[in-house]
Design a protein around this motif. Structure first.
Motif, PDB file in Angstrom:
ATOM      1  N   ARG A  41       0.773  -1.113  -0.002  1.00  0.00           N
ATOM      2  CA  ARG A  41       0.034  -0.083   0.036  1.00  0.00           C
ATOM      3  C   ARG A  41       0.939   1.314  -0.152  1.00  0.00           C
ATOM      4  N   ASP A  42       0.156   2.393  -0.206  1.00  0.00           N
ATOM      5  CA  ASP A  42       0.937   3.528  -0.282  1.00  0.00           C
ATOM      6  C   ASP A  42       1.791   3.889   1.109  1.00  0.00           C
ATOM      7  N   GLY A  43       2.917   4.280   0.922  1.00  0.00           N
ATOM      8  CA  GLY A  43       3.729   4.437   2.060  1.00  0.00           C
ATOM      9  C   GLY A  43       4.384   3.135   2.867  1.00  0.00           C
ATOM     10  N   GLU A  44       4.076   2.019   2.418  1.00  0.00           N
ATOM     11  CA  GLU A  44       4.447   0.876   3.009  1.00  0.00           C
ATOM     12  C   GLU A  44       6.109   0.520   2.281  1.00  0.00           C
ATOM     13  N   THR A  45       6.888  -0.278   3.201  1.00  0.00           N
ATOM     14  CA  THR A  45       7.868  -0.647   2.481  1.00  0.00           C
ATOM     15  C   THR A  45       8.107  -2.043   2.560  1.00  0.00           C
ATOM     16  N   TRP A  46       7.171  -2.871   3.249  1.00  0.00           N
ATOM     17  CA  TRP A  46       7.125  -4.214   3.781  1.00  0.00           C
ATOM     18  C   TRP A  46       5.765  -4.425   4.022  1.00  0.00           C
ATOM     19  N   ALA A  47       5.133  -5.593   3.607  1.00  0.00           N
ATOM     20  CA  ALA A  47       3.629  -6.372   4.000  1.00  0.00           C
ATOM     21  C   ALA A  47       3.895  -7.722   4.152  1.00  0.00           C
ATOM     22  N   LEU A  48       3.077  -8.330   5.126  1.00  0.00           N
ATOM     23  CA  LEU A  48       2.938  -9.739   5.160  1.00  0.00           C
ATOM     24  C   LEU A  48       1.252 -10.269   5.220  1.00  0.00           C
ATOM     25  N   SER A  49       0.860 -10.975   4.519  1.00  0.00           N
ATOM     26  CA  SER A  49      -0.633 -11.580   4.851  1.00  0.00           C
ATOM     27  C   SER A  49      -0.627 -13.092   4.875  1.00  0.00           C
ATOM     28  N   GLU A  50      -1.756 -13.289   5.478  1.00  0.00           N
ATOM     29  CA  GLU A  50      -1.861 -14.755   5.682  1.00  0.00           C
ATOM     30  C   GLU A  50      -3.268 -14.990   5.479  1.00  0.00           C
ATOM     31  N   LYS A  51      -3.963 -15.778   4.624  1.00  0.00           N
ATOM     32  CA  LYS A  51      -5.188 -16.276   4.252  1.00  0.00           C
ATOM     33  C   LYS A  51      -5.516 -17.791   4.681  1.00  0.00           C
ATOM     34  N   LEU A  52      -6.305 -18.153   5.482  1.00  0.00           N
ATOM     35  CA  LEU A  52      -6.787 -19.368   5.712  1.00  0.00           C
ATOM     36  C   LEU A  52      -8.231 -19.667   5.292  1.00  0.00           C
ATOM     37  N   ARG A  53      -8.388 -20.829   4.770  1.00  0.00           N
ATOM     38  CA  ARG A  53      -9.787 -21.124   3.849  1.00  0.00           C
ATOM     39  C   ARG A  53     -10.139 -22.470   4.238  1.00  0.00           C
ATOM     40  N   TYR A  54     -11.279 -22.493   4.361  1.00  0.00           N
ATOM     41  CA  TYR A  54     -11.906 -23.994   4.481  1.00  0.00           C
ATOM     42  C   TYR A  54     -13.162 -24.212   3.668  1.00  0.00           C
ATOM     43  N   GLU A  55     -13.429 -25.076   3.015  1.00  0.00           N
ATOM     44  CA  GLU A  55     -14.634 -25.284   2.222  1.00  0.00           C
ATOM     45  C   GLU A  55     -15.347 -26.759   2.372  1.00  0.00           C
ATOM     46  N   SER A  56     -16.669 -26.995   2.723  1.00  0.00           N
ATOM     47  CA  SER A  56     -17.374 -28.063   3.452  1.00  0.00           C
ATOM     48  C   SER A  56     -17.348 -29.177   2.629  1.00  0.00           C
ATOM     49  N   ASN A  57     -17.526 -29.036   1.208  1.00  0.00           N
ATOM     50  CA  ASN A  57     -17.734 -30.194   0.612  1.00  0.00           C
ATOM     51  C   ASN A  57     -16.312 -30.769  -0.072  1.00  0.00           C
ATOM     52  N   GLY A  58     -15.661 -32.012   0.565  1.00  0.00           N
ATOM     53  CA  GLY A  58     -14.561 -32.289   0.380  1.00  0.00           C
ATOM     54  C   GLY A  58     -13.682 -31.949   1.353  1.00  0.00           C
ATOM     55  N   SER A  59     -14.077 -31.441   2.601  1.00  0.00           N
ATOM     56  CA  SER A  59     -13.255 -30.795   3.543  1.00  0.00           C
ATOM     57  C   SER A  59     -11.793 -30.161   3.019  1.00  0.00           C
ATOM     58  N   GLY A  60     -12.003 -28.922   2.216  1.00  0.00           N
ATOM     59  CA  GLY A  60     -10.750 -28.728   1.678  1.00  0.00           C
ATOM     60  C   GLY A  60     -10.251 -27.240   2.348  1.00  0.00           C
ATOM     61  N   TRP A  61      -8.823 -27.474   2.694  1.00  0.00           N
ATOM     62  CA  TRP A  61      -8.390 -26.575   3.396  1.00  0.00           C
ATOM     63  C   TRP A  61      -7.175 -25.787   2.408  1.00  0.00           C
ATOM     64  N   LEU A  62      -7.055 -24.421   2.812  1.00  0.00           N
ATOM     65  CA  LEU A  62      -6.128 -23.645   2.075  1.00  0.00           C
ATOM     66  C   LEU A  62      -5.379 -22.775   2.992  1.00  0.00           C
ATOM     67  N   SER A  63      -4.082 -22.517   2.913  1.00  0.00           N
ATOM     68  CA  SER A  63      -3.122 -21.825   3.400  1.00  0.00           C
ATOM     69  C   SER A  63      -2.416 -20.857   2.407  1.00  0.00           C
ATOM     70  N   SER A  64      -2.607 -19.535   2.326  1.00  0.00           N
ATOM     71  CA  SER A  64      -1.746 -18.924   1.447  1.00  0.00           C
ATOM     72  C   SER A  64      -1.113 -17.748   1.925  1.00  0.00           C
ATOM     73  N   THR A  65       0.234 -17.860   1.958  1.00  0.00           N
ATOM     74  CA  THR A  65       1.106 -16.639   2.474  1.00  0.00           C
ATOM     75  C   THR A  65       1.830 -15.875   1.798  1.00  0.00           C
ATOM     76  N   THR A  66       1.638 -14.615   1.561  1.00  0.00           N
ATOM     77  CA  THR A  66       2.344 -13.604   0.885  1.00  0.00           C
ATOM     78  C   THR A  66       3.132 -12.756   1.674  1.00  0.00           C
ATOM     79  N   GLY A  67       4.398 -12.296   0.774  1.00  0.00           N
ATOM     80  CA  GLY A  67       5.046 -11.272   1.691  1.00  0.00           C
ATOM     81  C   GLY A  67       5.884 -10.356   0.715  1.00  0.00           C
ATOM     82  N   ALA A  68       5.958  -8.997   0.858  1.00  0.00           N
ATOM     83  CA  ALA A  68       6.638  -8.234   0.049  1.00  0.00           C
ATOM     84  C   ALA A  68       7.417  -7.151   0.608  1.00  0.00           C
ATOM     85  N   TYR A  69       8.722  -6.947   0.205  1.00  0.00           N
ATOM     86  CA  TYR A  69       9.575  -5.831   0.642  1.00  0.00           C
ATOM     87  C   TYR A  69      10.188  -5.128  -0.443  1.00  0.00           C
ATOM     88  N   GLN A  70      10.213  -3.881  -0.200  1.00  0.00           N
ATOM     89  CA  GLN A  70      10.673  -2.728  -0.940  1.00  0.00           C
ATOM     90  C   GLN A  70      11.882  -2.187  -0.495  1.00  0.00           C
TER      91      GLN A  70
END
Length: 691
Positions: A180-209
């Motif tokens: 985002r504007d003014g940032e030099t670094w950022a880190l995010s983590e997404k966790l997701r679950y879906e019921s049909n098929g018991s699907g799990w997801l983890s998405s980790t993103t990091g950036a550095y300027q």
């Protein structure tokens, strides 16, 4: 299937979640960043800037072609589990997966398979193929993406050889898309679950300027799912999978106007595939499959602010997909192995020079491309060999007084195929080469009689090289097998297209807006290639295929809500030859999608309903025809930016638990279960920190 991979990110997710919740009481509107959704006074999806058929960057609504984009906001709204989910609301496009194969097959205006649609990831062509009912042609992890651009028809021939159906260009994020504007670094983590098929997801993103001229971004995605159920409640066999994907991108700006991007993405999938997706046969072959997908890209651009003669882009890439398969059934053949190994190495270069003369604004774009495709397998039904494809193009664009736009382009294509002939009892296999070339023109006229309305007409030709699989396949499971065809001619597509672009503001209120693209097309594909059954099977030029249709895409935004409409009605048939009058398999493509969305909580909450109608489809089988009835699906979604550090996404796919099979998937016609996924609840939580 286990969820052990999630343990690697649990600590990070907890930290991010606590950080986000600690500031929730502030109730500040979420920073939009790359996740903007349409709202009053802000761009809609059709206002987004993307690469178009002329290889220039412009708003989708201004493109004189059938161009669509799946925006960052829509990617978040969809919460796509598969790449096929991304195209639910893209007119003229049908994408599907068979369920027991993580690869995706894509169809544009009735054309698909073996290079008829050019698929790229950050400019790298995705040319994988294997043999099997319902097998897909590319692997894409949706969590890696920034946006997706679709250009329908051969107007996209400047993107390289073969794309007579169109282009699908997937693009991953750069650091500036995430920070985002003014940032030099950022880190995010997404966790997701879906019921049909018991699907799990983890998405980790990091950036550095590091500074204004040096930044990096990386992403790691883990997903795991079990077998899902169809709308009848039946378990769909062998549909669970594990996947681990990631990418990294480095951007350097060594001097004004210069930029260099280096990227790498790797995807790994572990799943069970079958010889015929969905078949209930007790002797059906099944394989434990490990697939590795690698993409390495480099992009250099030179676009100085004060020199309109330079807008240079040079791309180089290598993409490789290897699928190793270990037979686990039938019991008499457990332990047998086979592999498919496909790679493409290539480059493309182009420059645009802009100048004013003779009372007009001119843009002259010129460049060329080359790719080397290699296909290898120890399976005797695989068309092994290499393809060298090369081309060059010249394109002129002119604009007169902001109301007249003209485009004239000419592309040269050439190819060489190298493989082996099929041995006979008296003649051994021999090395074989095929070559060919062609010039393909394109002309477009655009007229803007009034502000906000634009008409255009296009004539374009495209050229598709015969595929290695069509030319060199020698054996197979059907009848007496397959015969190679060393006399196959390239396909040539000729397309007429007309369209209108609407861009209107303040129609009923001061803040509403309407964006719409409507087009009609008529395409003839000469020397269309189809597999013909007889005592043996062989790919042959069977005459001319004719494709005609209407496509519509529109958005009406009225501040506290929006309506999105996408529709396409496509007919495809054999115009002449031995199959004259017959419908092309897996057509017609009559699809309608409507999204009704609302906003609340100062635009921090977006929620709504999506309707999708998949029209009746005719599928040509080896000895008969099967008609798949129309199916109507309803999905719900809600996206809540709790604050600038925390986001919650919720969705319900197939709300009414409809049982259906998408014929594009190649699902076995004798299956006792349906391919389509039944009702599925999804929830995702994303935490983010930065500074």
């Amino acid at each position: 299937m286990t969820n052990s991979g999630l343990l690697k990110t649990t600590a990070l997710a907890t930290l991010l979640g606590l950080s986000a919740i600690s500031s929730a009481s502030s109730q500040e509107p979420a920073a939009q960043g790359e996740q903007d959704l349409p709202s009053a006074g802000k761009p809609t999806e059709l206002d987004l800037i993307t690469i178009t058929a002329t290889l220039g960057w412009q708003a989708v609504i201004d493109a004189l072609s059938a161009t669509s984009v799946v925006s960052p906001g829509n990617l978040e709204r969809l919460q796509a589990t598969t790449a096929a989910d991304l195209f639910r609301h893209t007119p003229g496009v049908s994408a599907t997966m068979s369920g027991d194969d993580p690869a995706t097959a894509i169809n544009i205006r009735g054309l698909q398979q073996y290079g008829r649609v050019a698929v790229t990831l950050d400019g790298a062509r995705q040319d994988f193929w294997r043999v099997g009912h319902g097998s897909g042609s590319f692997f894409i992890e949706p969590e890696l993406l920034k946006q997706v651009t679709v250009i329908r028809g051969p107007v996209s021939n400047a993107f390289g050889t073969g794309a007579i159906g169109g282009v699908v260009a997937f693009e991953t994020k750069a650091a500036r898309d995430f920070l985002r504007d003014g940032e030099t670094w950022a880190l995010s983590e997404k966790l997701r679950y879906e019921s049909n098929g018991s699907g799990w997801l983890s998405s980790t993103t990091g950036a550095y300027q590091f500074n204004e001229n040096f930044d990096v971004i990386g992403n790691l995605v883990y997903r795991s799912s079990e077998e899902y159920k169809d709308g009848n409640g039946d378990t769909v066999r062998w549909t669970g999978e594990d996947g681990l994907s990631g990418y990294g991108k480095v951007t350097l700006r060594p001097a004004d106007g210069h930029e260099l991007q280096l990227g790498a993405s790797i995807q790994n999938y572990d799943d069970i595939i079958s010889g015929s997706s969905g078949s209930s046969s007790s002797t059906l072959s099944r394989y434990d499959t490990d697939t590795l997908v690698e993409n390495y890209t480099g992009r250099y651009t030179y676009n100085p602010d004060e020199n309109d003669l330079w807008d240079l882009t040079f791309n180089v890439y290598h993409s490789a997909t290897r699928s190793d398969q270990y037979r686990v059934w039938p019991s008499s053949r457990i332990g047998e192995t086979r592999y498919y190994d496909v790679s493409t190495t290539g480059f493309n270069v182009r420059n645009t020079s802009r100048f004013a003369a003779w009372g007009m604004e001119h843009a002259l774009t010129y460049g060329g491309d080359y790719s080397h495709l290699r296909g290898d397998s120890d399976a005797d039904h695989f068309g092994q060999g290499t393809q060298d494809a090369y081309g060059a193009f010249l394109q002129w664009e002119g604009n007169y007084d902001q109301w007249l736009d003209l485009t004239a382009a000419l592309r040269y294509d050439g190819y060489r195929l190298d493989g082996h002939s099929k041995p006979t009892p008296t003649i051994p296999s021999q090395d074989v080469s095929l070559t060919g070339d062609r010039w393909s023109p394109r002309f477009t006229v655009g007229v803007t009689p009034f502000e906000g309305i634009q008409f255009y007409g296009t004539y374009a030709e495209g050229y598709r090289t015969p595929h290695l699989q069509d030319v060199f396949r020698q054996n197979g499971a059907h009848g007496s097998g397959y015969e190679p065809n060393l006399l196959l001619r390239p396909e040539v597509a000729s397309t007429w297209e007309a369209g209108v672009n609407l861009k209107l503001d303040s129609i009923f209120t001061a803040d509403d807006m309407l964006r719409a693209k409507v087009n009609v097309f008529h395409s003839d594909v000469d020397d269309y290639i189809e597999v013909v059954a007889g005592s043996v099977r062989q790919a042959q030029n069977v005459g001319t295929a004719r494709l005609r249709g209407v496509e519509l895409e529109g958005i009406y935004d009225y501040g506290f809500g929006f309506i999105n409409l996408a529709a396409s009605f496509t007919e495809a048939e054999h115009k002449d030859g031995p199959f004259a009058g017959d419908t092309l398999s897996n057509t017609p493509l009559d699809n309608v999608a409507v999204t009704l969305g609302f906003r609340a909580l100062d635009d921090r909450l977006t929620y709504g309903v999506q309707y999708q109608s998949i029209g009746e489809v005719v599928r040509e089988l080896s000895s008969s025809t099967r008609v798949y009835p129309r199916v109507d699906l309803v999905n719900l979604f809600a996206n809540w930016d709790v604050n600038e550090n925390l986001r919650v996404d919720f969705g319900v796919d197939n709300l009414f638990d409809k049982a259906y099979t998408d014929p594009q998937s190649g699902w076995s016609s004798t299956s006792d279960i349906e391919q389509g996924k039944g009702r599925t609840f999804k929830i995702a939580v994303t935490g983010r920190i930065g500074g």
